[in-house]
Design an enzyme around this catalytic site. Sequence first.
Site, PDB file in Angstrom:
ATOM      1  N   GLY A  47       0.728  -0.641   4.223  1.00 15.93           N
ATOM      2  CA  GLY A  47       0.109  -1.368   5.181  1.00 15.93           C
ATOM      3  C   GLY A  47      -0.505  -2.518   4.329  1.00 15.93           C
ATOM      4  CD  GLU A  48      -3.075  -6.703   3.781  1.00 11.40           C
ATOM      5  OE1 GLU A  48      -1.776  -6.890   3.893  1.00 11.40           O
ATOM      6  OE2 GLU A  48      -3.742  -7.123   3.028  1.00 11.40           O
ATOM      7  CB  CYS A  76       2.683   0.696  -0.479  1.00 17.35           C
ATOM      8  SG  CYS A  76       3.142  -0.950  -0.981  1.00 17.35           S
ATOM      9  NE  ARG A 103      -4.369  -6.641  -1.968  1.00 12.95           N
ATOM     10  CZ  ARG A 103      -4.646  -7.186  -1.018  1.00 12.95           C
ATOM     11  NH1 ARG A 103      -5.885  -7.543  -1.046  1.00 12.95           N
ATOM     12  NH2 ARG A 103      -3.941  -7.114   0.075  1.00 12.95           N
ATOM     13  CG  HIS A 168       6.882   1.667   1.654  1.00 10.88           C
ATOM     14  ND1 HIS A 168       5.984   1.787   2.613  1.00 10.88           N
ATOM     15  CD2 HIS A 168       6.543   0.571   1.093  1.00 10.88           C
ATOM     16  CE1 HIS A 168       4.998   1.109   2.600  1.00 10.88           C
ATOM     17  NE2 HIS A 168       5.560  -0.102   1.676  1.00 10.88           N
ATOM     18  CD  GLU A 170       6.917   5.276   3.645  1.00  9.75           C
ATOM     19  OE1 GLU A 170       6.587   5.651   2.494  1.00  9.75           O
ATOM     20  OE2 GLU A 170       6.355   4.091   4.079  1.00  9.75           O
TER      21      GLU A 170
END
Length: 193
Positions: A47-48, A76, A103, A168, A170
């Site tokens: 996400g962020e 992430c 990042r 990711h 998932e």
Amino acid sequence: MTQIGIAAVQGAVREHERVLAALGARTSLVRRKEDLDGLDGLVLPGGESTAIGMLLEEYGIADVLRKGEIPVFGTCAGMILLAKEIEESSQPRLGLMDITVRRNAFGRQRESFEEEISVPAIQGGPLHAVFIRAPYVTSVGRDVEVLGTVDGKIVLCRQGRMLAGSFHPELTDDRRLHRYFLEEVVGERARLA
Ligand code: GLN
């Protein structure tokens, strides 16, 4: 049964739930610090990272996690939050792993890409990894085990009960990394079917 929470303050939550449930774990969403009670492990999704970090602080979840008692799998943005050092950033973090992250490290040319990564600790061949504005690890402390790299950049690593991946897992049908977290990191092999 193994009880795994998924931090659900922001970011990719449902996909992790689906994978963990398919592996036989019980899942619950973590939005308040009370939701951490009784967990065997926690997934900190992508996400962020600035938003997730601020919310984890605000809800008191960060303070509980900082005790280091609950195994965490950060993907992430979750990897960024596990790091002690984040290059050029003073954003809130858990700081549970002795790693430095950068990042959006692959740059604009590689905002989003897929890659096979070889992870010797996991049997069955390379993992198919989906990277989205992904970080990577630029340095690790002595107690950190590097599990996987892309172009020589560290994208998967572990320190004791903490597991961090740039990508990711998932978003693919490959459940091996979640299984590794459950079996090897959370260490509940015997209780999984
Ligand atoms: N670029 C995001 C950050 O720095 C992480 C992206 C992700 O989790 N997919 O927080």
